[in-house]
Design a protein around this motif. Sequence first.
Motif: not given
Length: 129
Positions: A60-64, A98-110
Amino acid sequence: MQSRPAWTRLREPKLLAAGADWDAVCVSADMGARAVRELEARGVPVGPVLHDMCSERAYFLTPPGTARDWQHNGTRALGPGSWVVLPPPGWEGLLRWVNEPSNGPAHTATDDLAAALTAAAGVNECDSD
């Protein structure tokens, strides 16, 4: 309108450093799939989620900065000093979004991810069908 980060515009898989534009939370692919379903059921925006079919891990890509304080059983946070191979959107191979980087937000909120992982951990695998 804010432009998408450069990593969302890749043309081929590339090894990228975590910690600047994103951190990642690594979980088993099964746990990741259950957490995505939980986030969607709650109506929470889901950022990019990568499935590495070789290792059966989900990222899951999350905020820095997530890795600095992240503590959740069964997961590993990747921040500065960590690297992840990210494929371009739509890539068909052993790495798949699973969820494309071009769809939705840039990160999932932690906070949302932690809650979804906790709920997903409580689901019996036989119940998830």
